[in-house]
Design a protein around this motif. Structure first.
Motif, PDB file in Angstrom:
ATOM      1  N   ILE A 153       0.576  -1.091  -0.284  1.00  0.00           N
ATOM      2  CA  ILE A 153      -0.124  -0.095   0.448  1.00  0.00           C
ATOM      3  C   ILE A 153       0.966   1.296  -0.442  1.00  0.00           C
ATOM      4  O   ILE A 153       1.386   1.398   1.257  1.00  0.00           O
ATOM      5  CB  ILE A 153      -1.036   0.006   1.296  1.00  0.00           C
ATOM      6  N   ASN A 154       0.762   1.590  -0.728  1.00  0.00           N
ATOM      7  CA  ASN A 154       2.054   2.874  -0.937  1.00  0.00           C
ATOM      8  C   ASN A 154       2.036   4.058  -2.179  1.00  0.00           C
ATOM      9  O   ASN A 154       2.554   4.380  -2.220  1.00  0.00           O
ATOM     10  CB  ASN A 154       3.486   2.516  -1.694  1.00  0.00           C
ATOM     11  N   THR A 155       0.450   3.928  -2.817  1.00  0.00           N
ATOM     12  CA  THR A 155       0.291   5.238  -3.763  1.00  0.00           C
ATOM     13  C   THR A 155      -1.113   5.349  -2.978  1.00  0.00           C
ATOM     14  O   THR A 155      -2.132   4.920  -2.800  1.00  0.00           O
ATOM     15  CB  THR A 155       0.051   4.504  -4.793  1.00  0.00           C
ATOM     16  N   PRO A 156      -1.035   6.544  -4.051  1.00  0.00           N
ATOM     17  CA  PRO A 156      -2.694   7.823  -3.729  1.00  0.00           C
ATOM     18  C   PRO A 156      -3.587   6.170  -3.555  1.00  0.00           C
ATOM     19  O   PRO A 156      -5.149   6.744  -2.659  1.00  0.00           O
ATOM     20  CB  PRO A 156      -2.755   8.820  -3.928  1.00  0.00           C
ATOM     21  N   GLU A 202      -0.371   6.862   8.704  1.00  0.00           N
ATOM     22  CA  GLU A 202       0.771   6.293   8.765  1.00  0.00           C
ATOM     23  C   GLU A 202       1.132   5.655   7.342  1.00  0.00           C
ATOM     24  O   GLU A 202       2.081   5.712   6.867  1.00  0.00           O
ATOM     25  CB  GLU A 202       0.673   4.944   9.591  1.00  0.00           C
ATOM     26  N   THR A 203       0.490   5.847   5.887  1.00  0.00           N
ATOM     27  CA  THR A 203       1.120   5.549   4.806  1.00  0.00           C
ATOM     28  C   THR A 203       1.278   6.398   3.710  1.00  0.00           C
ATOM     29  O   THR A 203       1.766   6.941   3.480  1.00  0.00           O
ATOM     30  CB  THR A 203      -0.033   4.367   4.119  1.00  0.00           C
ATOM     31  N   VAL A 204       0.193   7.514   4.745  1.00  0.00           N
ATOM     32  CA  VAL A 204       0.416   9.141   3.707  1.00  0.00           C
ATOM     33  C   VAL A 204       2.120   9.385   4.572  1.00  0.00           C
ATOM     34  O   VAL A 204       2.803   9.673   3.868  1.00  0.00           O
ATOM     35  CB  VAL A 204      -1.016  10.136   4.282  1.00  0.00           C
ATOM     36  N   ASN A 205       2.859   9.463   5.271  1.00  0.00           N
ATOM     37  CA  ASN A 205       3.268   9.762   6.342  1.00  0.00           C
ATOM     38  C   ASN A 205       5.026   9.018   5.949  1.00  0.00           C
ATOM     39  O   ASN A 205       6.333   9.745   5.561  1.00  0.00           O
ATOM     40  CB  ASN A 205       3.605   9.895   7.340  1.00  0.00           C
ATOM     41  N   LYS A 217      -0.523  16.454  -4.838  1.00  0.00           N
ATOM     42  CA  LYS A 217      -2.170  17.214  -4.408  1.00  0.00           C
ATOM     43  C   LYS A 217      -2.647  15.895  -4.501  1.00  0.00           C
ATOM     44  O   LYS A 217      -4.095  16.164  -3.772  1.00  0.00           O
ATOM     45  CB  LYS A 217      -2.668  17.978  -6.000  1.00  0.00           C
ATOM     46  N   SER A 218      -2.093  14.450  -5.260  1.00  0.00           N
ATOM     47  CA  SER A 218      -2.733  13.742  -4.810  1.00  0.00           C
ATOM     48  C   SER A 218      -2.881  12.420  -3.251  1.00  0.00           C
ATOM     49  O   SER A 218      -3.744  12.943  -2.677  1.00  0.00           O
ATOM     50  CB  SER A 218      -2.565  12.270  -6.042  1.00  0.00           C
ATOM     51  N   TRP A 219      -1.840  13.058  -3.168  1.00  0.00           N
ATOM     52  CA  TRP A 219      -1.552  13.127  -1.087  1.00  0.00           C
ATOM     53  C   TRP A 219      -2.043  13.782  -1.154  1.00  0.00           C
ATOM     54  O   TRP A 219      -3.118  13.478   0.654  1.00  0.00           O
ATOM     55  CB  TRP A 219      -0.050  12.795  -1.301  1.00  0.00           C
ATOM     56  N   ASN A 220      -2.186  15.041  -1.030  1.00  0.00           N
ATOM     57  CA  ASN A 220      -3.066  16.307  -0.336  1.00  0.00           C
ATOM     58  C   ASN A 220      -4.131  15.623   0.238  1.00  0.00           C
ATOM     59  O   ASN A 220      -5.034  16.008   0.764  1.00  0.00           O
ATOM     60  CB  ASN A 220      -2.666  17.547  -0.492  1.00  0.00           C
ATOM     61  N   LEU A 221      -4.543  15.284  -1.090  1.00  0.00           N
ATOM     62  CA  LEU A 221      -6.249  14.787  -0.822  1.00  0.00           C
ATOM     63  C   LEU A 221      -6.292  14.251   0.402  1.00  0.00           C
ATOM     64  O   LEU A 221      -7.454  13.900   1.080  1.00  0.00           O
ATOM     65  CB  LEU A 221      -6.594  14.141  -2.275  1.00  0.00           C
ATOM     66  N   VAL A 222      -6.061  13.029  -0.168  1.00  0.00           N
ATOM     67  CA  VAL A 222      -5.747  12.216   0.927  1.00  0.00           C
ATOM     68  C   VAL A 222      -5.849  12.588   2.473  1.00  0.00           C
ATOM     69  O   VAL A 222      -6.358  12.224   3.215  1.00  0.00           O
ATOM     70  CB  VAL A 222      -4.459  10.854   0.454  1.00  0.00           C
ATOM     71  N   SER A 232     -11.902  12.643  -8.177  1.00  0.00           N
ATOM     72  CA  SER A 232     -12.829  12.783  -7.920  1.00  0.00           C
ATOM     73  C   SER A 232     -13.927  12.967  -6.888  1.00  0.00           C
ATOM     74  O   SER A 232     -14.624  13.736  -6.260  1.00  0.00           O
ATOM     75  CB  SER A 232     -13.355  12.562  -9.573  1.00  0.00           C
ATOM     76  N   ALA A 233     -14.695  11.805  -6.873  1.00  0.00           N
ATOM     77  CA  ALA A 233     -15.153  11.016  -5.606  1.00  0.00           C
ATOM     78  C   ALA A 233     -14.367  11.656  -4.428  1.00  0.00           C
ATOM     79  O   ALA A 233     -14.916  12.317  -3.656  1.00  0.00           O
ATOM     80  CB  ALA A 233     -14.900   9.856  -5.604  1.00  0.00           C
ATOM     81  N   ALA A 234     -12.809  11.229  -4.409  1.00  0.00           N
ATOM     82  CA  ALA A 234     -12.617  11.806  -3.207  1.00  0.00           C
ATOM     83  C   ALA A 234     -12.827  13.206  -2.662  1.00  0.00           C
ATOM     84  O   ALA A 234     -12.767  13.709  -2.219  1.00  0.00           O
ATOM     85  CB  ALA A 234     -10.880  10.886  -2.723  1.00  0.00           C
TER      86      ALA A 234
END
Length: 355
Positions: free
Chosen positions: A122-125, A142-145, A152-157, A197-199
């Protein structure tokens, strides 16, 4: 505290401010005979001064309505709190708006469906979306960190992670969720990606509500079954419609489907159906699969592909042309009609009988 307020001699002329200092709560009467009481009037606190016969001085009598002291504020629904005062008799009031906290329940991330993940990393947005879709807030943080790169994709998550944690009680995190939401600059970056888009829609709705109701409480409702961010369908077949495949050839399929593909068939010319061998099949969003034609089959023509999974099918017509090596079985000739029966000699009329 119950008691009465008496007038003491020797204070001279009292201003309203001095009067408040001069008043002493006592549990019994004191001196003060002959001193005229202040004018009886309704005070701002609700009550009046009076001097009873033989009393030690004027007494402050709170009115019945004076019981509304500091109580719990009214809610946005308009229900007031129960007031209290030193007299011990609180009044029940119908409170005004703004004193309480609004609550709302918002829909959470819809199912992707999930992205294929053959190595379980598990290593992608997109992976984080699947993790967060189950409201696993702390795990996704923890995944984000660990893997987030500030895109922007990671900031959205990350914004959704903070919103998720804030909804579970740490309301101070709404500010960070809002900051990350603002950094996205609108939904334009997510165009073309149904999951992003849904996120974005989910985070936009939550931040919008919280900013209009800063003291409100948000809870998230898990997505209902059957609701997906991306439509299911066959996106591409390789080779394409100009190609011709023979027995034993393989081809690949890409697209989105909600579950593992269990079977696949080709229909040739609208009649012949070929069962395909599944060499590989992934699931589910942006997934791929590889199938092989039978080693021997009859028939030729443009083929329609059908993918079969638990609960449904996906079909794409005219994916390519196929030509079998077996010739169709010859059609047997139609049986010739039986000769018509001729009358027997015994049934023929003799000349003597006809004369």
């Amino acid at each position: 505290m119950a008691g009465r307020i008496t007038w003491r001699r020797g204070w001279g002329v009292l201003t309203p401010g001095v009067l408040a200092t001069a008043l002493v709560l006592t549990g019994c009467g004191g001196g003060g005979d002959g001193v005229p009481p202040p004018r009886a009037s309704e005070g701002a606190d609700g009550g009046e001064w009076s001097a009873g016969p033989g009393s030690g001085g004027p007494t402050w009598n709170p009115s019945e309505d004076a019981g509304n002291g500091e109580g719990n504020g009214g809610s946005d629904a308009g229900h007031g709190g129960n007031g209290g005062s030193d007299t011990g008799n609180g009044g029940n009031g119908n409170g005004g708006n703004g004193g309480g906290r609004k609550k709302t329940e918002l829909g959470w991330l819809p199912v992707g469906p999930q992205v294929p993940n053959t190595d379980t990393a598990i290593n992608t947005p997109a992976d984080a979306y699947d993790q967060l879709q189950d409201l696993r807030c702390a795990d996704t943080r923890e995944t984000v960190n660990r893997y987030g790169d500030g895109s922007k994709s990671w900031n959205l998550v990350s914004g959704l992670v903070y919103a998720c944690l804030a909804s579970k009680g740490d309301t101070a995190l709404w500010a960070e969720a809002g900051r990350l939401y603002d950094s996205l600059g609108g939904p334009g970056f997510a165009q073309g990606d149904c999951r992003e888009s849904a996120a974005y829609r989910t985070l936009n709705q939550a931040i919008g509500w919280v900013r209009q109701n800063p003291r409100g409480t948000v809870t998230f409702r898990p997505s209902r079954g059957g609701t997906t961010a991306c439509r299911s369908g066959i996106t591409e077949v390789d080779p394409g419609p100009e190609a011709t495949l023979s027995p034993g050839d393989s081809f690949s399929v890409s697209g989105t489907w909600p579950d593992e593909i269990t079977r696949a068939t080709l229909r040739i010319g609208g009649s012949t159906v070929l069962e395909l061998t599944r060499e590989f099949s992934g699931c589910c969003h942006g997934a791929g699969a590889v199938f092989r034609l039978p080693e021997s089959f009859a028939g030729a023509g443009q083929a329609d592909l059908t993918l079969i999974y638990a609960g449904g099918t996906l079909t794409k017509p005219g994916v390519f042309r196929v030509e079998g090596t077996q010739q169709p079985s010859p059609v047997p000739p139609a049986p010739s009609p039986a000769p018509s029966a001729s009358p027997s000699p015994t049934e023929s009329s003799s000349p003597s009988e006809s004369s």
